[in-house]
Design a protein around this motif. Structure first.
Motif, short mmCIF file in Angstrom:
data_model
loop_
_atom_site.label_atom_id
_atom_site.label_comp_id
_atom_site.label_asym_id
_atom_site.label_seq_id
_atom_site.Cartn_x
_atom_site.Cartn_y
_atom_site.Cartn_z
N LEU A 155 85.34 13.69 24.09
CA LEU A 155 84.27 14.40 23.39
C LEU A 155 84.30 14.08 21.89
O LEU A 155 83.25 14.07 21.24
CB LEU A 155 84.39 15.91 23.61
N ASP A 156 85.49 13.82 21.34
CA ASP A 156 85.58 13.38 19.95
C ASP A 156 84.76 12.11 19.74
O ASP A 156 84.06 11.94 18.74
CB ASP A 156 87.03 13.12 19.55
N ARG A 157 84.88 11.18 20.70
CA ARG A 157 84.14 9.93 20.61
C ARG A 157 82.63 10.18 20.67
O ARG A 157 81.84 9.56 19.94
CB ARG A 157 84.54 8.97 21.73
N LEU A 158 82.24 11.10 21.55
CA LEU A 158 80.82 11.42 21.68
C LEU A 158 80.30 12.09 20.41
O LEU A 158 79.18 11.81 19.98
CB LEU A 158 80.60 12.32 22.90
N VAL A 159 81.10 12.97 19.83
CA VAL A 159 80.71 13.62 18.57
C VAL A 159 80.51 12.58 17.47
O VAL A 159 79.50 12.61 16.74
CB VAL A 159 81.77 14.66 18.14
N ASP A 160 81.45 11.65 17.34
CA ASP A 160 81.34 10.61 16.31
C ASP A 160 80.07 9.78 16.50
O ASP A 160 79.37 9.47 15.53
CB ASP A 160 82.57 9.70 16.34
N ALA A 161 79.80 9.43 17.76
CA ALA A 161 78.61 8.64 18.04
C ALA A 161 77.34 9.46 17.77
O ALA A 161 76.36 8.94 17.23
CB ALA A 161 78.63 8.17 19.49
N GLN A 168 69.96 16.54 25.75
CA GLN A 168 70.11 15.17 26.24
C GLN A 168 71.35 15.09 27.11
O GLN A 168 72.46 14.98 26.62
CB GLN A 168 70.21 14.19 25.07
N TRP A 169 71.17 15.15 28.44
CA TRP A 169 72.29 15.26 29.36
C TRP A 169 72.18 14.24 30.47
O TRP A 169 71.10 14.03 31.03
CB TRP A 169 72.31 16.66 29.98
N TRP A 170 73.30 13.58 30.78
CA TRP A 170 73.33 12.58 31.85
C TRP A 170 74.37 12.96 32.91
O TRP A 170 75.36 13.63 32.63
CB TRP A 170 73.70 11.22 31.31
N SER A 171 74.13 12.47 34.12
CA SER A 171 75.07 12.71 35.21
C SER A 171 75.11 11.49 36.13
O SER A 171 74.13 10.73 36.21
CB SER A 171 74.66 13.94 36.02
N LEU A 172 76.24 11.30 36.81
CA LEU A 172 76.33 10.22 37.79
C LEU A 172 75.59 10.64 39.06
O LEU A 172 75.93 11.64 39.67
CB LEU A 172 77.78 9.90 38.11
N SER A 185 79.21 15.36 34.33
CA SER A 185 78.08 15.01 33.48
C SER A 185 78.45 15.33 32.04
O SER A 185 79.40 16.07 31.77
CB SER A 185 76.82 15.78 33.90
N ALA A 186 77.68 14.77 31.11
CA ALA A 186 77.98 14.98 29.70
C ALA A 186 76.74 14.68 28.87
O ALA A 186 75.80 14.03 29.34
CB ALA A 186 79.14 14.10 29.25
N GLY A 187 76.76 15.16 27.63
CA GLY A 187 75.63 14.90 26.76
C GLY A 187 75.70 15.69 25.48
O GLY A 187 76.75 16.22 25.11
N ARG A 214 73.73 6.88 25.49
CA ARG A 214 73.94 6.62 26.92
C ARG A 214 75.21 5.81 27.20
O ARG A 214 76.02 6.19 28.07
CB ARG A 214 72.73 5.94 27.54
N PRO A 215 75.45 4.67 26.50
CA PRO A 215 76.65 3.89 26.81
C PRO A 215 77.95 4.67 26.59
O PRO A 215 78.91 4.50 27.35
CB PRO A 215 76.56 2.70 25.84
N VAL A 216 77.98 5.54 25.59
CA VAL A 216 79.18 6.34 25.33
C VAL A 216 79.40 7.33 26.46
O VAL A 216 80.51 7.48 26.99
CB VAL A 216 79.07 7.09 23.98
N VAL A 217 78.34 8.01 26.86
CA VAL A 217 78.44 8.98 27.96
C VAL A 217 78.82 8.29 29.26
O VAL A 217 79.66 8.78 30.03
CB VAL A 217 77.12 9.76 28.12
N GLU A 218 78.22 7.13 29.51
CA GLU A 218 78.54 6.39 30.74
C GLU A 218 80.01 6.01 30.79
O GLU A 218 80.66 6.13 31.83
CB GLU A 218 77.67 5.15 30.84
#
Length: 231
Positions: free
Chosen positions: A23-29, A82-86, A64-66, A48-52
């Protein structure tokens, strides 16, 4: 039994720490995207690439994450989730009804996983709860604020699989004739090795009893979960 509980708590804590590190990475992005030129929700697609990578790397723990933004952040929408899931092995954007006039309105700003990190400025671990606005399943959400300048402008979150948490719990606990429950700070059962305690129900035990073992997660100020040997 004490050693088994301690090792189980460490395994659970390490897996949760790993989620918060992602989540730190997602926050930075997210900060980079939000501060970039433009005020449209469309620019969040760049996440999207970070969440994937997060969903794939977590190997089933993260469903899922977003990122959910503060109202008024974008010019083309009042609010945006903005939320994605597999889905079928592929990452898919999960649409939510964000129309306040609709009977199916999903007001994420009133969800605990959003409210608490926005108010506290700290990472949070929320649940288990029923995600009526999403897949109508019982989940746990790890979330942390996205801070730009002097204010929190969004929340980055990840929905955790209850089944994956239970597998980690049971695998590390192993065979025992004791009934053990993994519970939240409010006494909600996350997982158990006994049919007596269903996930989501409340455990009527002393959560501070001598036999309680905290699940320490470095990202969170105090233990959110505990392992309890039940009577």
């Amino acid at each position: 039994m004490e050693k088994v509980l301690q090792s189980t708590a460490r395994a659970l804590g390490q897996s949760l720490d790993d989620v918060f590190a992602d989540l730190d990475r997602l926050v930075d992005a997210a900060i980079g995207v939000i501060l970039a030129p433009g005020t449209s929700r469309g620019k969040l697609e760049a996440l999207r690439p970070v969440v994937e990578d997060i969903v794939t790397r977590q190997g089933g723990l993260v469903d899922s994450a977003g990122v959910s933004v503060a109202p008024g952040l974008f010019s083309d929408v009042d609010a945006w989730h903005q939320w994605w899931s597999l889905v079928g092995g592929k990452l898919a954007f999960i649409p939510h009804n964000l129309n306040p006039a609709s009977i199916n309105y999903y007001d994420y700003t009133e969800m605990t996983w959003y409210e608490r990190p926005m108010e506290s400025g700290l990472p949070e671990l929320i649940g288990p709860y029923i995600d009526f606005g999403g897949a109508d399943t019982r989940i746990v959400t790890a979330s942390r604020p996205v801070r730009a300048g002097t204010r929190n402008v969004a929340v980055a979150g990840a929905d955790l699989s209850m089944e994956s948490i239970e597998r980690t719990f049971l695998f590390n606990l192993g065979r025992t004739d004791k009934d053990v429950a993994l519970v939240t700070d409010s006494g909600k059962v996350v997982a158990s090795n006994s049919a007596r305690f269903a996930p989501g129900t409340r455990l009527e035990e002393d959560l501070t009893c001598a036999g309680a073992v905290p699940v320490n997660v470095a990202a969170i100020a105090s233990p959110a979960w505990r392992l309890i040997v039940t009577a």
